[in-house]
Enzyme design. Structure first.
Site, PDB file in Angstrom:
ATOM      1  N   TYR A   1       0.839  -1.209   0.000  1.00 54.07           N
ATOM      2  CA  TYR A   1       0.000   0.000   0.000  1.00 54.07           C
ATOM      3  C   TYR A   1       0.868   1.250   0.000  1.00 54.07           C
ATOM      4  O   TYR A   1       0.649   2.183  -0.786  1.00 54.07           O
ATOM      5  CB  TYR A   1      -0.905  -0.027   1.238  1.00 54.07           C
ATOM      6  CG  TYR A   1      -1.917   1.089   1.297  1.00 54.07           C
ATOM      7  CD1 TYR A   1      -3.042   1.079   0.483  1.00 54.07           C
ATOM      8  CD2 TYR A   1      -1.759   2.147   2.190  1.00 54.07           C
ATOM      9  CE1 TYR A   1      -3.984   2.101   0.543  1.00 54.07           C
ATOM     10  CE2 TYR A   1      -2.695   3.167   2.263  1.00 54.07           C
ATOM     11  CZ  TYR A   1      -3.803   3.141   1.441  1.00 54.07           C
ATOM     12  OH  TYR A   1      -4.729   4.160   1.504  1.00 54.07           O
TER      13      TYR A   1
HETATM   14  P1  NAD Z   1     -13.661   2.097   0.534  1.00 54.17           P
HETATM   15  O1  NAD Z   1     -13.255   0.672   0.631  1.00 54.17           O
HETATM   16  O2  NAD Z   1     -14.751   2.613   1.408  1.00 54.17           O
HETATM   17  O3  NAD Z   1     -14.028   2.472  -0.978  1.00 54.17           O
HETATM   18  C1  NAD Z   1     -13.214   2.081  -2.050  1.00 54.17           C
HETATM   19  C2  NAD Z   1     -14.050   2.009  -3.318  1.00 54.17           C
HETATM   20  O4  NAD Z   1     -13.175   1.653  -4.401  1.00 54.17           O
HETATM   21  C3  NAD Z   1     -15.137   0.920  -3.233  1.00 54.17           C
HETATM   22  O5  NAD Z   1     -16.375   1.420  -3.686  1.00 54.17           O
HETATM   23  C4  NAD Z   1     -14.594  -0.170  -4.151  1.00 54.17           C
HETATM   24  O6  NAD Z   1     -15.609  -0.970  -4.750  1.00 54.17           O
HETATM   25  C5  NAD Z   1     -13.814   0.644  -5.167  1.00 54.17           C
HETATM   26  N1  NAD Z   1     -12.803  -0.166  -5.884  1.00 54.17           N
HETATM   27  C6  NAD Z   1     -11.844  -0.950  -5.334  1.00 54.17           C
HETATM   28  N2  NAD Z   1     -11.137  -1.561  -6.309  1.00 54.17           N
HETATM   29  C7  NAD Z   1     -11.670  -1.150  -7.490  1.00 54.17           C
HETATM   30  C8  NAD Z   1     -11.397  -1.444  -8.848  1.00 54.17           C
HETATM   31  N3  NAD Z   1     -10.429  -2.324  -9.209  1.00 54.17           N
HETATM   32  N4  NAD Z   1     -12.114  -0.834  -9.814  1.00 54.17           N
HETATM   33  C9  NAD Z   1     -13.108   0.043  -9.480  1.00 54.17           C
HETATM   34  N5  NAD Z   1     -13.428   0.332  -8.198  1.00 54.17           N
HETATM   35  C10 NAD Z   1     -12.719  -0.248  -7.218  1.00 54.17           C
HETATM   36  O7  NAD Z   1     -12.297   2.916   0.785  1.00 54.17           O
HETATM   37  P2  NAD Z   1     -12.021   4.468   1.077  1.00 54.17           P
HETATM   38  O8  NAD Z   1     -11.446   4.558   2.440  1.00 54.17           O
HETATM   39  O9  NAD Z   1     -13.178   5.289   0.699  1.00 54.17           O
HETATM   40  O10 NAD Z   1     -10.793   4.699   0.075  1.00 54.17           O
HETATM   41  C11 NAD Z   1     -10.859   5.577  -1.044  1.00 54.17           C
HETATM   42  C12 NAD Z   1      -9.433   5.992  -1.388  1.00 54.17           C
HETATM   43  O11 NAD Z   1      -8.883   6.722  -0.293  1.00 54.17           O
HETATM   44  C13 NAD Z   1      -8.485   4.818  -1.640  1.00 54.17           C
HETATM   45  O12 NAD Z   1      -7.630   5.118  -2.715  1.00 54.17           O
HETATM   46  C14 NAD Z   1      -7.700   4.740  -0.351  1.00 54.17           C
HETATM   47  O13 NAD Z   1      -6.429   4.152  -0.508  1.00 54.17           O
HETATM   48  C15 NAD Z   1      -7.594   6.215   0.003  1.00 54.17           C
HETATM   49  N6  NAD Z   1      -7.268   6.457   1.404  1.00 54.17           N
HETATM   50  C16 NAD Z   1      -8.103   5.994   2.379  1.00 54.17           C
HETATM   51  C17 NAD Z   1      -7.767   6.204   3.708  1.00 54.17           C
HETATM   52  C18 NAD Z   1      -8.632   5.699   4.829  1.00 54.17           C
HETATM   53  O14 NAD Z   1      -8.162   5.704   5.960  1.00 54.17           O
HETATM   54  N7  NAD Z   1      -9.852   5.271   4.582  1.00 54.17           N
HETATM   55  C19 NAD Z   1      -6.592   6.910   4.034  1.00 54.17           C
HETATM   56  C20 NAD Z   1      -5.766   7.361   3.007  1.00 54.17           C
HETATM   57  C21 NAD Z   1      -6.134   7.135   1.686  1.00 54.17           C
END
Ligand code: NAD
Length: 247
Positions: free
Chosen positions: A154
């Site tokens: 990651y």
């Molecule tokens: P989440 O799991 O709630 O949502 C992720 C979404 O991405 C889901 O709807 C999933 O179906 C979709 N997805 C995953 N793989 C996919 C693919 N191959 N094709 C199309 N869609 C796909 O996660 P989140 O926390 O909302 O994360 C969103 C972004 O924020 C991510 O890039 C994550 O790395 C980043 N992020 C999250 C956090 C955190 O703490 N939640 C912190 C830093 C960065």
């Protein structure tokens, strides 16, 4: 909330079916943007009224070039242009030391968090060039700046997304297309489902403001980066970390 005017503009938000992506999509739509969601699993939208905010929701795997190409065609058929691309889709992968990390998980995380950003940019940038401009915002992570222990894939993928943002920012600096990324700290979403509780607690303890980030904290930063208010920033990283990021 700042009142941006995105009327007449269209946005693609990947991973917009839930979590941070859903918040970003709603924030843009609330300011008049025609938002199209690309998600591998749009089911959460089907069981709520959230989809009402969006012009269209397409089932797309952002790790698959053919799926992305089809999504570009479907999006253009539906809304005519793509002014904004938010590369938000991602997965976290397991919490394990690097030497115990399965190759299959490494490949899955790099594909979902880094290669996907490259593929979506590669497919959408020609459309934006033809239109004479656009905004791209990549959702990276503070993990990509700092390197989180027990999250090597990651962290490496997000570091790659940050570097890709910098390359694209320079390549496109005179094209009217601005490319930036956000680096959130931890937000309570389903992404945390693959992480061990002690890992989550350790990352929360690193945030000087003493709380998790919220979806709104991040959506607000992305909205600004997509707006005309952001006029001289490209290839840059914008932290949303409650003070955790120090460089
Ligand atoms: P989440 O799991 O709630 O949502 C992720 C979404 O991405 C889901 O709807 C999933 O179906 C979709 N997805 C995953 N793989 C996919 C693919 N191959 N094709 C199309 N869609 C796909 O996660 P989140 O926390 O909302 O994360 C969103 C972004 O924020 C991510 O890039 C994550 O790395 C980043 N992020 C999250 C956090 C955190 O703490 N939640 C912190 C830093 C960065």
């Amino acid at each position: 909330m700042v009142d941006y005017d995105f009327s007449g503009r269209t946005a693609v938000v990947t991973g917009g079916a839930k979590g941070i992506g859903l918040g970003i999509g709603r924030r843009l739509a609330d300011s008049g943007c025609a938002v199209v969601v690309w998600d591998i699993d749009p089911e959460p939208l089907r069981t709520s009224t959230a989809a009402d905010s969006f012009e269209a929701v397409f089932t797309v795997d952002v790790t698959e070039p053919a799926s992305i190409d089809q999504a570009v065609q479907n999006t253009l058929a539906q809304v005519g242009r793509i002014d904004i691309l938010v590369n938000n889709a991602g997965v976290s992968g397991p919490t394990l030391p690097s030497w115990e990390y399965p190759l299959a998980d490494w490949d899955r995380v790099i594909a979902a968090d880094l290669t996907s950003v490259f593929l979506c940019c590669r497919a959408v940038i020609p459309v934006m060039l033809e239109q004479g401009g656009g905004r791209i915002v990549n959702v990276a992570s503070v993990a990509g700046k700092e390197g989180n222990a027990n999250a090597s894939a990651y962290s490496a993928a997000k570091a790659g997304a940050i570097a890709l943002t910098k390359s694209l920012g320079k390549e496109l600096a005179q094209s009217g297309i601005m490319v930036n990324c956000v680096a959130p700290a931890m937000v309570q979403t389903d992404l945390l489902g693959e992480m061990k509780p002690e890992y989550i607690a350790g990352l929360r303890a690193k945030i000087p403001m003493g709380r998790f980030g919220t979806i709104e904290d991040n959506a607000e930063m992305v909205a600004w980066l997509c707006s005309d208010a952001c006029s001289f920033s490209t290839g840059a990283v914008f932290d949303v970390t409650g003070g955790r990021a120090t460089y």
